[in-house]
Design an enzyme around this catalytic site. Structure first.
Site, PDB file in Angstrom:
ATOM      1  N   LEU A  90      36.506  33.148  34.239  1.00  0.00           N
ATOM      2  CA  LEU A  90      36.163  33.709  35.538  1.00  0.00           C
ATOM      3  C   LEU A  90      36.931  34.997  35.819  1.00  0.00           C
ATOM      4  O   LEU A  90      38.160  35.003  35.830  1.00  0.00           O
ATOM      5  CB  LEU A  90      36.446  32.681  36.635  1.00  0.00           C
ATOM      6  CG  LEU A  90      36.165  33.139  38.070  1.00  0.00           C
ATOM      7  CD1 LEU A  90      34.686  33.425  38.262  1.00  0.00           C
ATOM      8  CD2 LEU A  90      36.648  32.089  39.070  1.00  0.00           C
ATOM      9  N   ASP A  91      36.180  36.081  36.043  1.00  0.00           N
ATOM     10  CA  ASP A  91      36.729  37.384  36.450  1.00  0.00           C
ATOM     11  C   ASP A  91      37.744  37.932  35.447  1.00  0.00           C
ATOM     12  O   ASP A  91      38.619  38.721  35.813  1.00  0.00           O
ATOM     13  CB  ASP A  91      37.376  37.293  37.839  1.00  0.00           C
ATOM     14  CG  ASP A  91      36.359  36.967  38.922  1.00  0.00           C
ATOM     15  OD1 ASP A  91      35.180  37.308  38.737  1.00  0.00           O
ATOM     16  OD2 ASP A  91      36.742  36.370  39.932  1.00  0.00           O
ATOM     17  N   GLU A  92      37.629  37.541  34.176  1.00  0.00           N
ATOM     18  CA  GLU A  92      38.591  38.011  33.177  1.00  0.00           C
ATOM     19  C   GLU A  92      37.913  38.722  32.009  1.00  0.00           C
ATOM     20  O   GLU A  92      38.537  38.944  30.972  1.00  0.00           O
ATOM     21  CB  GLU A  92      39.439  36.836  32.670  1.00  0.00           C
ATOM     22  CG  GLU A  92      40.361  36.250  33.741  1.00  0.00           C
ATOM     23  CD  GLU A  92      41.305  35.184  33.195  1.00  0.00           C
ATOM     24  OE1 GLU A  92      41.380  35.045  31.962  1.00  0.00           O
ATOM     25  OE2 GLU A  92      41.959  34.504  34.003  1.00  0.00           O
TER      26      GLU A  92
END
Length: 279
Positions: free
Chosen positions: A222-224
């Protein structure tokens, strides 16, 4: 004369540029622009080459380049063809509206072929600008069914890229695997800070003096995913959460459009969890 963009990534070694340019000259291709980067830490070479010439033998050219490069080289030859994109949305309109307006006036650099939303809120603006809107509710079905319906629409439309324009649903690893390297997200935070939900509330409570936004490729983490572009804006103690959100939306639009322009012009390489961007 035709235009051709060549993207090459491979292990670094002496003589790569010489070998590449010799092959292009043999195929009567004129180099208009050439950018190179060597990742010293990983001994990796990247280049983006813009050429003009007759392109009757694309496969032969690709084979010849591969013959003159390390065995693990990746060579991508891209002719002039507009990218086809599908946009996924929830309720927020600012990023979608910016993309649709540019699409309407042919300044996006790609063609929007559909919008998929898990609410009906953005149907009106989408259809007024002549784009098909596909509504798929997430309330009356499980996540796997919801994502399968989205995947089926995307495959029917034959999209090159998916743009998450404030699509507020976490995608499963199975969904992401269907479109590896093809999903672009705008995150309303200067990653890696304030990952996940309510980043402006998180930023306000932390008392930050800079807010930002990040456009990145979507991965299973997530979001990486690999970051494409980021922008920031200075704020002070006068900014409450509402003011931060308002300022943040302007940054989000700019960041997302900047990232899309780079992608549509084939200026972005993904290397591990990083990007090499030839502006």
């Amino acid at each position: 004369m035709n235009k051709l963009t060549i993207l090459i990534s491979c292990p670094d070694q002496v003589g790569l540029v010489t070998n590449i340019t010799r092959v292009l000259a043999a195929h009567q291709l004129n180099i208009v622009a050439m950018r190179e980067f060597v990742d010293e830490a990983n001994k990796a070479f990247f280049t983006r080459i813009a050429c003009t010439g007759e392109l009757a033998e694309i496969k032969t050219l690709q084979d010849k380049l591969l013959e003159n490069l390390p065995s693990t080289a990746e060579v991508n030859l891209i002719t002039e063809k507009q990218k086809q994109i599908v946009i996924l949305v929830t309720k927020e309109y600012h990023c979608l509206a910016e993309i649709l307006i540019r699409n309407q006036f042919k300044t996006l650099g790609a063609n929007v072929i559909g919008v998929i939303g898990n609410y009906e809120a953005l149907r009106d603006i989408t259809e007024k600008l002549g784009i098909p809107y596909h509504f798929i509710s997430h309330f009356d079905k499980d996540k796997a069914t919801f994502e399968t319906e989205i995947i089926n629409i995307i495959k029917q439309l034959d999209a090159d890229y998916l743009v998450l324009a404030k699509f507020m649903r976490i995608l499963s690893a199975e969904f992401v695997e269907h479109f590896t390297g093809k999903i672009i997200n705008i995150h309303h935070s200067f990653l890696p800070a304030f990952i996940g939900a309510n980043p402006y509330r998180q930023a306000f409570e932390r008392g930050v003096k800079i807010i930002g936004a990040t456009a990145h490729f979507v991965t299973n983490n997530l979001d990486e995913g690999p970051i494409i572009t980021q922008h920031t804006s200075h704020i002070d103690h006068n900014f409450g959460v509402k003011e931060m959100i308002r300022a943040g939306k302007e940054i989000e639009k700019k960041v997302l459009l900047d990232a899309l322009e780079l992608i549509f012009e084939d200026r972005v390489f993904v290397s591990g969890n990083k990007t090499i961007v030839f502006k």
